[in-house]
Design an enzyme around this catalytic site. Structure first.
Site, PDB file in Angstrom:
ATOM      1  CD  GLU A 181      -3.120  -0.561   2.266  1.00 37.34           C
ATOM      2  OE1 GLU A 181      -4.278  -0.965   2.108  1.00 37.34           O
ATOM      3  OE2 GLU A 181      -2.764   0.064   3.284  1.00 37.34           O
ATOM      4  CB  CYS A 182       0.832   4.351  -0.029  1.00 39.08           C
ATOM      5  SG  CYS A 182       1.110   6.088  -0.444  1.00 39.08           S
TER       6      CYS A 182
END
Length: 444
Positions: free
Chosen positions: A331-332
């Site tokens: 994530e990210c």
């Protein structure tokens, strides 16, 4: 006591930068010092403030969100206060600020949380450059929404005793309670960086800061009156929220200064569902435990540690080997680390793990911020293709290249398609999307 009988308060403000976080931390530390058990919450999607809350209160802080969380999920999180004397929630942005469209059941504003719980709001007012006019601001906030109660105010950045007296004079005309006045003192501000406060784990002086903040509010704020203003938690009759589906039974979770953005309610949900979490540190050149069945790299600040990550060969080789047979998701910041390269703020390119083709650039930063829905085009650990997830995006990276198959159809809060779709290759998936909850629907 049960969650329904636990009183609560919300610390909010007319705008960002008014001092909500500092005052919330000060109150948590002071009340804990007095022997109170305080359950902290943060309104809206935020990773950094809850980590500070956790240190100040001595217990995990959870996010409450009317746009991204189902009402059942929201109500279930109120149970965290079952053994507490008080719930204390820090607001997000200005009290009534949210997006223009309704999400799960609201627009993401702090006011939604106040209305849903019945918790009165203590308004933190930055009165620098104001005197009696501050009371007019507070009066307008008190009448803006009939389902939101303003319990009173705490004046912040008071320049002198004379200044404070003038501000209080305005409030005397309104009948609104002034719980206290905080003098202007730059030594009490918390250190910040581009995504918000420096992380709690990175501040070696945090305990001393919290003690000083507790001293401050004990001197300047009527804590007894503040506690007395709290009201019992109101909840709607809803069903039980389903536990978050864990991405695996044994989860290798990256956790260090570069990878720390994980929502506490997700971790708690994974554990409640029987999953085991095995932490590892890419910055310490640790690979994921090969006995795990999934590796999860959350968001954080890989751009601040890109050189160290690029040199972490044991980590890189270990996660490459892991990804040959088992799912890996980022994530990210985790997504960027799984990519091919990252250009830092100085313009230097650092080779990343290379499990995805993503190239990102921080030398020309551009803010990407807001709520998102993600309709999965392919499965990620814990969720099948077609599932619709609610969450948000918050980063400054510019995408230079993304040659992989798209992972999801991602839209902003108004339904407009976002350019960043994430990527997938073999067992590896990733996106800039931070998941908060499942939207409770699927699309064929």
């Amino acid at each position: 006591m049960g969650a329904n009988s636990t009183p609560g308060l919300i610390i909010a403000a007319p705008a960002s930068g008014s001092g909500k976080t500092t005052l919330t931390l000060a109150l948590l530390a002071a009340l804990r010092r007095r022997g109170r058990i305080v359950q902290p919450y943060k309104c809206g999607p935020d990773y950094i403030d809850p980590a500070f809350h956790t240190v100040a209160a001595g217990r995990a802080s959870f996010n409450l969100d009317s746009w991204a969380q189902s009402r059942d999920r929201f109500d279930a999180l109120l149970d965290a206060a079952a053994d507490a004397d008080l719930s204390l929630a820090e607001g997000v942005m200005g009290l009534f600020d949210g997006v223009a469209t309704t999400g799960a059941w609201g627009n993401g504003s702090t006011a939604d949380i106040a209305a849903a719980t019945g918790w009165p709001v203590v308004l933190v007012l930055d009165v620098s450059g104001q005197a009696q006019s501050a009371a007019a601001v507070a009066l307008g906030f008190a009448h803006y929404r009939k389902d939101v109660t303003i319990a009173g105010v705490i004046l912040n950045k008071v320049a002198s005793e004379r200044h404070g007296a003038l501000v209080r004079d305005g409030f005397a005309r309104t009948g609104m309670t002034v719980f206290g006045a905080i003098p202007r003192d730059t030594t009490l501000t918390m250190p910040e960086r581009h995504l918000g406060l420096v992380q709690a784990q990175e501040d070696p002086a945090l305990d001393l800061r919290l003690a000083a903040l507790a001293d401050l509010v004990e001197r300047e704020v009527d804590l007894a009156a503040l506690e007395a203003a709290a009201r019992l938690t109101r909840r709607q009759a809803h069903g039980s929220a389903p536990r978050p589906v864990p991405p695996g039974q044994r989860i290798a979770l990256a956790r260090d200064a570069a990878f720390s953005f994980v929502y506490p309610h997700l971790i708690a949900g994974w554990r409640a569902a029987g999953a085991e979490i095995v932490a590892f540190s890419p910055l310490a050149d640790e690979p994921p435990d090969p006995s795990c069945d999934v590796a999860w790299l959350p968001g954080g600040y890989p751009e601040l540690h890109a050189g160290k990550l690029a040199a972490a060969s044991r980590f890189a080789n270990g996660i490459r080997a892991f990804a040959q047979t088992r799912a890996v998701h980022g994530e990210c910041g985790g997504y960027m680390t799984l990519g091919a390269g990252l250009i830092d703020a100085t313009g230097t390119r650092h080779a990343m793990v290379g499990l995805l083709g993503l190239e990102t650039d921080f030398s020309q930063p551009r803010l990407h911020l807001g709520y998102r829905t993600a309709t999965l085009l392919a499965p990620i650990p814990g969720h099948a293709a077609g599932h619709v997830l609610r969450g948000h995006e918050f980063h400054y990276a510019r995408v230079v290249a993304q040659p992989d198959q798209p992972l999801a159809e991602i839209r902003d809060a108004s339904g407009v398609a976002a350019a960043e779709t994430g990527g997938r290759r073999g067992c590896v998936t990733g996106s800039f999307f931070h998941m908060v909850d499942v939207a409770g629907e699927t699309r064929s």
